[in-house]
Motif scaffolding. Structure first.
Motif, PDB file in Angstrom:
ATOM      1  N   TYR A 167       0.830  -1.203   0.000  1.00 33.66           N
ATOM      2  CA  TYR A 167       0.000   0.000   0.000  1.00 33.66           C
ATOM      3  C   TYR A 167       0.866   1.255   0.000  1.00 33.66           C
ATOM      4  O   TYR A 167       0.643   2.182  -0.790  1.00 33.66           O
ATOM      5  N   ILE A 168       1.859   1.300   0.868  1.00 32.15           N
ATOM      6  CA  ILE A 168       2.682   2.508   1.007  1.00 32.15           C
ATOM      7  C   ILE A 168       3.434   2.822  -0.280  1.00 32.15           C
ATOM      8  O   ILE A 168       3.479   3.983  -0.720  1.00 32.15           O
ATOM      9  N   PHE A 169       3.978   1.805  -0.923  1.00 28.16           N
ATOM     10  CA  PHE A 169       4.848   2.059  -2.070  1.00 28.16           C
ATOM     11  C   PHE A 169       4.147   1.969  -3.427  1.00 28.16           C
ATOM     12  O   PHE A 169       4.652   2.531  -4.409  1.00 28.16           O
ATOM     13  N   ASP A 176      -1.258  10.633   0.436  1.00 31.17           N
ATOM     14  CA  ASP A 176      -2.233  11.514   1.070  1.00 31.17           C
ATOM     15  C   ASP A 176      -2.638  10.992   2.440  1.00 31.17           C
ATOM     16  O   ASP A 176      -2.848  11.772   3.375  1.00 31.17           O
ATOM     17  N   PHE A 177      -2.771   9.673   2.579  1.00 31.86           N
ATOM     18  CA  PHE A 177      -3.234   9.087   3.837  1.00 31.86           C
ATOM     19  C   PHE A 177      -2.185   9.232   4.935  1.00 31.86           C
ATOM     20  O   PHE A 177      -2.512   9.618   6.063  1.00 31.86           O
ATOM     21  N   PHE A 178      -0.925   8.919   4.629  1.00 36.54           N
ATOM     22  CA  PHE A 178       0.158   9.056   5.606  1.00 36.54           C
ATOM     23  C   PHE A 178       0.773  10.449   5.459  1.00 36.54           C
ATOM     24  O   PHE A 178       1.425  10.736   4.452  1.00 36.54           O
ATOM     25  N   VAL A 179       0.578  11.288   6.468  1.00 37.09           N
ATOM     26  CA  VAL A 179       1.139  12.640   6.411  1.00 37.09           C
ATOM     27  C   VAL A 179       2.656  12.568   6.295  1.00 37.09           C
ATOM     28  O   VAL A 179       3.273  13.301   5.521  1.00 37.09           O
ATOM     29  N   TRP A 181       4.678  10.354   4.889  1.00 34.88           N
ATOM     30  CA  TRP A 181       4.748   9.180   4.022  1.00 34.88           C
ATOM     31  C   TRP A 181       6.171   8.656   3.860  1.00 34.88           C
ATOM     32  O   TRP A 181       6.410   7.445   3.900  1.00 34.88           O
ATOM     33  N   ASP A 182       7.151   9.526   3.697  1.00 37.02           N
ATOM     34  CA  ASP A 182       8.517   9.065   3.487  1.00 37.02           C
ATOM     35  C   ASP A 182       9.035   8.334   4.717  1.00 37.02           C
ATOM     36  O   ASP A 182       9.719   7.303   4.598  1.00 37.02           O
ATOM     37  N   ALA A 183       8.715   8.844   5.909  1.00 34.58           N
ATOM     38  CA  ALA A 183       9.134   8.173   7.135  1.00 34.58           C
ATOM     39  C   ALA A 183       8.459   6.812   7.272  1.00 34.58           C
ATOM     40  O   ALA A 183       9.084   5.834   7.706  1.00 34.58           O
ATOM     41  N   LEU A 238      -2.257  10.754  10.342  1.00 31.99           N
ATOM     42  CA  LEU A 238      -3.044  10.276   9.218  1.00 31.99           C
ATOM     43  C   LEU A 238      -3.999  11.359   8.742  1.00 31.99           C
ATOM     44  O   LEU A 238      -4.481  12.180   9.531  1.00 31.99           O
ATOM     45  N   ARG A 239      -4.299  11.328   7.451  1.00 30.44           N
ATOM     46  CA  ARG A 239      -5.292  12.217   6.857  1.00 30.44           C
ATOM     47  C   ARG A 239      -6.450  11.335   6.380  1.00 30.44           C
ATOM     48  O   ARG A 239      -6.478  10.857   5.260  1.00 30.44           O
TER      49      ARG A 239
END
Length: 300
Positions: A167-169, A176-179, A181-183, A238-239
């Motif tokens: 999901y993350i990659f 958008d969901f993970f504010v 995201w890179d971390a 999270l957003r």
């Protein structure tokens, strides 16, 4: 992808990357202006570990199977490995001693009913179980509501089971969901690194790493850093598409289950008295309503 038989490439790249991040000054060694490599030289690590340069060079080339724990400890101290990195080094050594080089497909561990009961009892916390490959294998209704973008993603498997790394990659909506995201991506790649050290011949893990390496340049960058994370705790921002911004604390706990596979219980909570707590309560109310609606009608 570098999950090679006996992990020699993995051992080499890991030790080189750890050696490169330490300066002579940090190690208490004399410095000079003319240095061809970043960080420490092999002979400097050998001196700090109390072994010969030839011996350490052989170790860095991946010949780690017969090395004693005392010597591995000395190398870990010389390279200033943290607890997770030290565990990872020992896992690589253990794996290199195993004779089989053929990747195998591990059977998924069935989550016992008592674990699902435990999850469902946490009505004000989002709780789910994650395996070492970052598959979400069980969860409570609030986890389903909180992580709805991930559960509804096209990256979920045929059973609707999401995978955090995919999901993350691979889902553009994750940014958008993970504010942060890179971390989140860096931590997830580091978790997969740790699992690769424990289970270098897990075919499903190899396939996952290969898929992510092929499709995501961001994953390739994080993977090449050789960072390791055994457990991930902290704050998640999270957003959420329904309730907006959420600042949540999350805790990872070991969940002992049959077999060798690693499973973590992940719990998300909000600080009392905050707007995030109010929004999490709203999600919990929605999740409880949907859960009751989905229950079959009982007949007396």
């Amino acid at each position: 992808m570098d999950l090679q038989p006996r992990n020699r490439g993995e051992i080499r790249d890991f030790l080189v990357s750890r050696r490169a991040r330490i300066t002579p000054a940090q190690a208490g060694l004399p410095t000079s202006a003319r240095r061809r490599v970043p960080g420490l030289r092999r002979e400097e690590v050998a001196v700090l570990a109390g072994v010969s340069t030839e011996w350490y060079t052989r170790l860095e080339k991946g010949h780690i199977g017969g090395v004693s724990e005392d010597v591995l400890d000395a190398v870990a101290r010389a390279l200033r490995l943290d607890d997770d990195e030290r565990t990872y080094l020992f896992d690589l050594a253990r794996s290199s001693r195993q004779q089989s080089r053929t990747p195998s497909r591990r059977r998924d561990v069935e989550i016992p009913p008592r674990v699902q009961w435990l999850l469902d009892s946490m009505t004000m916390s989002s709780a789910f179980v994650r395996n070492g490959r970052t598959d979400v294998v069980a969860g409570n209704p609030l986890a389903r509501a909180l992580l709805a973008p991930m559960f509804d993603s096209a990256t979920a498997d045929r059973r609707g089971r999401p995978n955090l790394a995919r999901y993350i990659f691979l889902d553009p909506g994750a940014q958008d969901f993970f504010v942060d995201w890179d971390a989140a991506g860096a931590a997830t790649a580091a978790l997969l690194r740790a699992e690769a050290g424990r289970e270098p011949r897990d075919r499903a893990l190899r396939e996952l790493v290969g898929e992510l390496s092929t499709l995501s340049p961001e994953f390739r960058g994080h993977w090449s850093a050789h960072d390791v994370l055994m457990r991930h705790d902290g704050v998640k921002r999270l957003r959420h598409p329904e309730v907006g911004h959420l600042d949540l604390t999350f805790q990872s706990l070991d969940l002992p289950l049959p077999g060798r596979a690693v499973h973590d219980l992940i719990i998300y909570t909000a600080e009392p008295g905050t707007a995030s707590e109010d929004r999490l309560k709203l999600l919990a109310s929605w999740a409880a309503t949907r859960s009751r609606t989905a229950e079959p009608t009982r007949h007396t």
